[in-house]
Design an enzyme around this catalytic site. Structure first.
Site, PDB file in Angstrom:
ATOM      1  N   GLY A  12     118.591  53.526 127.238  1.00 50.15           N
ATOM      2  CA  GLY A  12     118.112  52.515 126.293  1.00 50.15           C
ATOM      3  C   GLY A  12     119.236  52.266 125.294  1.00 50.15           C
ATOM      4  N   ARG A  93     101.593  52.360 117.496  1.00 54.67           N
ATOM      5  CA  ARG A  93     102.470  52.897 118.541  1.00 54.67           C
ATOM      6  C   ARG A  93     101.708  52.992 119.867  1.00 54.67           C
ATOM      7  NH1 ARG A  93     103.211  56.203 114.004  1.00 54.67           N
ATOM      8  NH2 ARG A  93     105.319  56.211 113.106  1.00 54.67           N
ATOM      9  N   LEU A 123     112.181  59.904 122.975  1.00 51.63           N
ATOM     10  CA  LEU A 123     111.916  59.200 121.724  1.00 51.63           C
ATOM     11  C   LEU A 123     110.877  58.092 121.911  1.00 51.63           C
ATOM     12  CD1 LEU A 123     113.200  58.981 118.701  1.00 51.63           C
ATOM     13  CD2 LEU A 123     114.051  56.809 119.568  1.00 51.63           C
ATOM     14  N   SER A 124     110.860  57.481 123.114  1.00 47.90           N
ATOM     15  CA  SER A 124     110.017  56.304 123.354  1.00 47.90           C
ATOM     16  C   SER A 124     108.572  56.577 122.930  1.00 47.90           C
ATOM     17  CB  SER A 124     110.048  55.933 124.834  1.00 47.90           C
ATOM     18  OG  SER A 124     111.376  55.979 125.330  1.00 47.90           O
ATOM     19  N   ASN A 125     107.961  55.565 122.352  1.00 47.22           N
ATOM     20  CA  ASN A 125     106.600  55.713 121.822  1.00 47.22           C
ATOM     21  C   ASN A 125     105.516  55.230 122.782  1.00 47.22           C
ATOM     22  OD1 ASN A 125     106.485  56.881 119.225  1.00 47.22           O
ATOM     23  ND2 ASN A 125     107.464  55.083 118.341  1.00 47.22           N
ATOM     24  N   HIS A 180     102.613  62.160 116.398  1.00 43.85           N
ATOM     25  CA  HIS A 180     103.414  61.152 115.665  1.00 43.85           C
ATOM     26  C   HIS A 180     102.562  59.898 115.459  1.00 43.85           C
ATOM     27  CE1 HIS A 180     106.973  59.165 114.236  1.00 43.85           C
ATOM     28  NE2 HIS A 180     107.061  58.334 115.252  1.00 43.85           N
TER      29      HIS A 180
HETATM   30  N1  LIG Z   1     109.598  58.959 118.309  1.00 45.94           N
HETATM   31  C1  LIG Z   1     110.108  58.346 117.259  1.00 45.94           C
HETATM   32  O1  LIG Z   1     110.180  58.907 116.186  1.00 45.94           O
HETATM   33  C2  LIG Z   1     110.654  56.953 117.393  1.00 45.94           C
HETATM   34  C3  LIG Z   1     111.502  56.424 116.421  1.00 45.94           C
HETATM   35  C4  LIG Z   1     112.060  55.161 116.626  1.00 45.94           C
HETATM   36  C5  LIG Z   1     111.775  54.456 117.792  1.00 45.94           C
HETATM   37  N2  LIG Z   1     110.929  54.987 118.695  1.00 45.94           N
HETATM   38  C6  LIG Z   1     110.620  54.297 119.936  1.00 45.94           C
HETATM   39  O2  LIG Z   1     111.806  54.229 120.721  1.00 45.94           O
HETATM   40  C7  LIG Z   1     111.762  53.106 121.573  1.00 45.94           C
HETATM   41  C8  LIG Z   1     113.035  52.288 121.398  1.00 45.94           C
HETATM   42  O3  LIG Z   1     113.119  51.727 120.125  1.00 45.94           O
HETATM   43  P1  LIG Z   1     114.320  50.716 119.782  1.00 45.94           P
HETATM   44  O4  LIG Z   1     114.131  50.301 118.384  1.00 45.94           O
HETATM   45  O5  LIG Z   1     115.606  51.314 120.197  1.00 45.94           O
HETATM   46  O6  LIG Z   1     113.944  49.501 120.752  1.00 45.94           O
HETATM   47  P2  LIG Z   1     114.897  48.377 121.332  1.00 45.94           P
HETATM   48  O7  LIG Z   1     114.017  47.298 121.883  1.00 45.94           O
HETATM   49  O8  LIG Z   1     115.947  48.000 120.366  1.00 45.94           O
HETATM   50  O9  LIG Z   1     115.631  49.112 122.559  1.00 45.94           O
HETATM   51  C9  LIG Z   1     114.969  49.535 123.701  1.00 45.94           C
HETATM   52  C10 LIG Z   1     115.931  49.394 124.849  1.00 45.94           C
HETATM   53  O10 LIG Z   1     115.334  49.989 126.009  1.00 45.94           O
HETATM   54  C11 LIG Z   1     115.820  49.232 127.110  1.00 45.94           C
HETATM   55  N3  LIG Z   1     115.034  49.490 128.305  1.00 45.94           N
HETATM   56  C12 LIG Z   1     113.823  48.998 128.657  1.00 45.94           C
HETATM   57  N4  LIG Z   1     113.484  49.451 129.875  1.00 45.94           N
HETATM   58  C13 LIG Z   1     114.506  50.241 130.304  1.00 45.94           C
HETATM   59  C14 LIG Z   1     114.742  50.986 131.492  1.00 45.94           C
HETATM   60  N5  LIG Z   1     113.861  51.025 132.485  1.00 45.94           N
HETATM   61  N6  LIG Z   1     115.902  51.659 131.594  1.00 45.94           N
HETATM   62  C15 LIG Z   1     116.813  51.643 130.589  1.00 45.94           C
HETATM   63  N7  LIG Z   1     116.642  50.954 129.450  1.00 45.94           N
HETATM   64  C16 LIG Z   1     115.501  50.263 129.321  1.00 45.94           C
HETATM   65  C17 LIG Z   1     115.711  47.790 126.614  1.00 45.94           C
HETATM   66  O11 LIG Z   1     116.438  46.885 127.435  1.00 45.94           O
HETATM   67  C18 LIG Z   1     116.258  47.927 125.207  1.00 45.94           C
HETATM   68  O12 LIG Z   1     117.651  47.723 125.170  1.00 45.94           O
HETATM   69  C19 LIG Z   1     110.478  52.359 121.189  1.00 45.94           C
HETATM   70  O13 LIG Z   1     109.450  52.723 122.075  1.00 45.94           O
HETATM   71  C20 LIG Z   1     110.182  52.858 119.790  1.00 45.94           C
HETATM   72  O14 LIG Z   1     108.821  52.757 119.459  1.00 45.94           O
HETATM   73  C21 LIG Z   1     110.369  56.216 118.526  1.00 45.94           C
HETATM   74  O1  LIG Z   2     106.938  53.370 113.760  1.00 44.31           O
HETATM   75  C1  LIG Z   2     107.412  53.125 114.862  1.00 44.31           C
HETATM   76  O2  LIG Z   2     106.853  52.363 115.676  1.00 44.31           O
HETATM   77  C2  LIG Z   2     108.745  53.703 115.263  1.00 44.31           C
HETATM   78  C3  LIG Z   2     108.858  55.169 115.017  1.00 44.31           C
HETATM   79  O3  LIG Z   2     107.843  55.884 115.635  1.00 44.31           O
HETATM   80  C4  LIG Z   2     108.916  55.496 113.551  1.00 44.31           C
HETATM   81  O4  LIG Z   2     108.147  56.350 113.083  1.00 44.31           O
HETATM   82  O5  LIG Z   2     109.764  54.916 112.853  1.00 44.31           O
END
Ligand SMILES: NC(=O)c1ccc[n+]([C@@H]2O[C@H](COP(=O)([O-])OP(=O)(O)OC[C@H]3O[C@@H](n4cnc5c(N)ncnc54)[C@H](O)[C@@H]3O)[C@@H](O)[C@H]2O)c1
Ligand SMILES: O=C(O)C[C@H](O)C(=O)O
Length: 313
Positions: A12, A93, A123-125, A180
């Protein structure tokens, strides 16, 4: 045999993935491979090259490669999964669960094939459920499948405490337990500034406000950004976890771990304090909780169970 640099794959290349890749290189934790989908191969290569060209200015020698081919990830020591969609204002989320479960599963099939010995950080939600999806798809031992939420949630909590007291963030300690989501459990009783319990320093109603702001900290950023979610503090959190593993630091950090009896939960992924070191999650700390804390944790656990149930179908 010559000593090899560590290899870190970030899946990602969006906001969080790209920021993480740059921070990893800035700390020279290893060579970084940034992976996105084939339709975004050129922009991914472009981001990686742009970051690489920051090396001479900032003085780092880590390589950063952009790709859409998992063959380039072969033999990775660490794989960080940020692939998936992010929420927008008005969404929770959990609304991401079906789309991201499919993405995380397909990513993990490639990780299993090309980096079977990797430590995997998700990390993905919704991240508790996505860590479960990854664990099932990978078939790796539980110490090598680690979800990120607690480092970020705790960072927010400590930021707000430091602001309240007008003291250095370096002197604030605490942690957040549970899933989370908006019912996560910041543990006030185990929080201190310079070793002094925060309950002795901050009035109860202000502590309650800090706890509530922490719980909705992700949403606060989502609402401000308008079209995506937080990525600087999430990336910093991923880097801290990666460093703990690669340097065998044995940090005590809150991570999403598979619970098998701890805190009375069986086969549930949820945030708990653990030792993170060279063998991934090396030990989960089980703390004594008050009845009130137990009830709050159970509420959070129930939310996690509900989302995992959607994934199980
Ligand atoms: N757990 C946490 O604390 C936390 C914190 C921040 C973000 N997140 C989550 O992380 C994820 C990413 O957030 P972001 O802001 O970077 O989003 P973003 O949209 O900027 O980036 C996501 C990337 O994933 C890529 N992607 C999609 N399918 C894919 C695949 N099969 N293989 C490879 N890449 C693929 C997309 O093309 C995109 O570039 C979200 O689900 C978000 O909710 C979780
Ligand atoms: O809030 C979100 O959707 C992204 C991430 O889980 C965060 O806590 O910042």
């Amino acid at each position: 045999m010559a000593i090899q640099r560590k290899k870190i794959t970030v899946v990602g290349a969006g906001f969080t993935g790209a920021t993480t890749a740059l921070m990893l290189a800035q700390k020279e934790l290893g060579d970084v491979v940034l992976v996105d989908i084939p339709q975004l191969e050129n922009p991914t290569k472009g981001k990686a090259l742009d970051m690489l060209e920051a090396g001479p200015v900032q003085g780092f020698d880590s390589s950063i490669t952009g790709t859409s081919s998992y063959e380039d990830t072969a033999g990775s020591d660490i794989v960080i999964i940020t692939a998936g969609i992010a929420r927008k204002p008005g969404m929770s989320r959990d609304d991401l669960v079906n789309t991201n479960a499919g993405i995380v599963k397909s990513v993990c099939e490639n990780v299993k094939k090309y980096a079977p010995d990797a430590y995997v950080i998700i990390l993905s939600n919704p991240v508790d459920a996505m860590t479960y999806v990854a664990y099932e798809a990978l078939g790796f031992p539980k110490n090598r499948v680690i979800g990120q939420s607690g480092v970020l949630d705790t960072a927010r909590y400590c930021t707000f405490i430091a602001q309240e007291l007008n003291v250095s963030v370096e002197d604030v300690r605490g942690f957040v337990l549970g899933g989370h989501g908006d019912d996560m459990v910041p543990l006030v009783r185990y929080s201190n500034a310079g070793g002094i319990p925060i309950e002795k320093l901050i009035p109860a109603e202000r502590i309650e406000a800090i706890v509530q702001r922490t719980r909705t900290g992700g949403g606060e950023i989502v609402n401000l950004l308008g079209n995506g979610s937080a990525y600087y503090a999430p990336a910093a959190s991923l880097v801290q976890m990666t460093e703990a593993i690669l340097k065998d630091k044995k940090r005590i950090l809150p991570v999403i771990a598979l619970l098998q009896g701890e805190y009375g939960y069986d086969n549930l992924f949820m945030g708990v304090p653990a030792i993170l070191g060279g063998d991934g999650i090396e030990k989960v700390f089980e703390l004594e909780l008050t009845d009130e804390e137990k009830a709050a944790l159970e509420k959070s656990a129930q939310s996690v169970r509900n989302v995992i149930q959607i994934v199980k179908g």
